[in-house]
Design a protein around this motif. Structure first.
Motif, mmCIF file in Angstrom:
data_model
loop_
_atom_site.group_PDB
_atom_site.id
_atom_site.type_symbol
_atom_site.label_atom_id
_atom_site.label_comp_id
_atom_site.label_asym_id
_atom_site.label_seq_id
_atom_site.Cartn_x
_atom_site.Cartn_y
_atom_site.Cartn_z
ATOM 1 N N VAL A 87 -18.494 0.843 21.893
ATOM 2 C CA VAL A 87 -17.401 0.090 22.644
ATOM 3 C C VAL A 87 -16.139 -0.074 22.111
ATOM 4 O O VAL A 87 -16.164 -0.488 20.882
ATOM 5 N N ASP A 88 -15.212 0.759 22.486
ATOM 6 C CA ASP A 88 -14.076 1.055 21.674
ATOM 7 C C ASP A 88 -13.329 -0.207 21.048
ATOM 8 O O ASP A 88 -12.825 -0.081 20.031
ATOM 9 N N ASN A 89 -13.310 -1.367 21.878
ATOM 10 C CA ASN A 89 -12.467 -2.515 21.264
ATOM 11 C C ASN A 89 -13.470 -3.808 21.091
ATOM 12 O O ASN A 89 -13.059 -4.958 21.552
ATOM 13 N N TYR A 90 -14.591 -3.328 20.928
ATOM 14 C CA TYR A 90 -15.508 -4.671 20.577
ATOM 15 C C TYR A 90 -16.539 -3.994 19.563
ATOM 16 O O TYR A 90 -17.038 -3.056 19.566
ATOM 17 N N HIS A 91 -16.790 -5.058 18.809
ATOM 18 C CA HIS A 91 -17.470 -4.726 17.426
ATOM 19 C C HIS A 91 -18.927 -5.566 17.474
ATOM 20 O O HIS A 91 -19.232 -6.253 16.936
ATOM 21 N N SER A 92 -19.648 -4.791 18.501
ATOM 22 C CA SER A 92 -21.032 -5.273 18.440
ATOM 23 C C SER A 92 -21.877 -3.965 19.068
ATOM 24 O O SER A 92 -21.317 -3.240 19.558
ATOM 25 N N ASP A 93 -23.228 -4.159 18.704
ATOM 26 C CA ASP A 93 -24.083 -3.213 19.056
ATOM 27 C C ASP A 93 -24.808 -3.698 20.500
ATOM 28 O O ASP A 93 -25.048 -4.732 20.603
ATOM 29 N N PHE A 94 -24.878 -2.689 21.458
ATOM 30 C CA PHE A 94 -25.903 -3.171 22.743
ATOM 31 C C PHE A 94 -26.626 -2.149 22.630
ATOM 32 O O PHE A 94 -27.404 -1.863 21.567
ATOM 33 N N LEU A 95 -27.346 -1.648 23.838
ATOM 34 C CA LEU A 95 -28.615 -1.143 24.034
ATOM 35 C C LEU A 95 -28.220 0.627 23.245
ATOM 36 O O LEU A 95 -28.931 1.062 22.474
ATOM 37 N N GLY A 96 -27.011 1.061 23.633
ATOM 38 C CA GLY A 96 -26.671 2.487 23.120
ATOM 39 C C GLY A 96 -27.493 3.684 23.448
ATOM 40 O O GLY A 96 -27.571 4.565 22.556
#
Length: 186
Positions: A87-96
């Motif tokens: 996510v370009d403008n968000y610094h967190s991991d999701f499921l990916g």
């Protein structure tokens, strides 16, 4: 059909599936992920809250493995964010699990929400509802672009995963849900 029901527009997806004659159930805890299902829907809502709840309820690894093992998956808006590799403008991991990069809240805040019509796959004049929506900024070789609105990629498919930046469940048009049901039956 399983619908993640931790937060967001899961009821609207349930109603849409019901209109199409498809049985569904809500996924609220880890044991629900073990129930037999033809596919899973990750609804729109607040992606950070959903991912926190997935982690808190120890569901993240299981849902990620189900998707990676081929379970047809449909993510709308926040669901698209959960599936994205980055996510370009968000610094967190999701499921990916999907080879896409997305920009969160690409159209601005709530006041930037809008409705339009466009083409989805080969179907024309499909209604799209954008609410604090993302859009795809990059995608891998195995990703198929299904919709573009105002030069922005807003719907993609990669193998068993379908993602839209908009909310098809907030319209009366069933074509996108039918597309996903067809994916589940392949």
């Amino acid at each position: 059909m399983g619908i993640l029901a931790l937060q967001g527009a899961f009821i609207e997806h349930t109603k849409m599936l019901h209109r199409l004659g498809v049985d569904s159930f809500e996924i609220r805890q880890k044991k629900d992920l073990l129930l037999p299902m033809d596919g899973i829907i990750l609804p729109g809502g607040e992606s950070t809250t959903m991912f926190k709840l997935l982690n808190d309820l120890d569901m993240t690894t299981t849902i990620k493995e189900l998707i990676q093992n081929g379970l047809p998956t449909f993510g709308t808006c926040a669901g698209m964010l959960l599936l994205a590799k980055t996510v370009d403008n968000y610094h967190s991991d999701f499921l990916g699990t999907m080879n896409i990069a997305v920009k969160k809240n690409a159209y601005g805040r709530q006041l930037g929400s809008f409705r339009t019509t466009g083409t989805f796959a080969s179907t024309q004049n499909v209604p799209f509802v954008f609410i604090r929506a993302p859009h795809v900024t990059e995608y891998g070789d195995t990703v198929e672009v299904l919709s573009i609105v105002n030069d922005k990629i807003v719907a993609v498919r990669e193998h068993n995963q379908l993602a839209t930046a908009f909310h098809p469940e907030l319209t009366t048009d069933t074509s996108i849900h039918q597309y996903f049901i067809d994916m589940c039956q392949q």
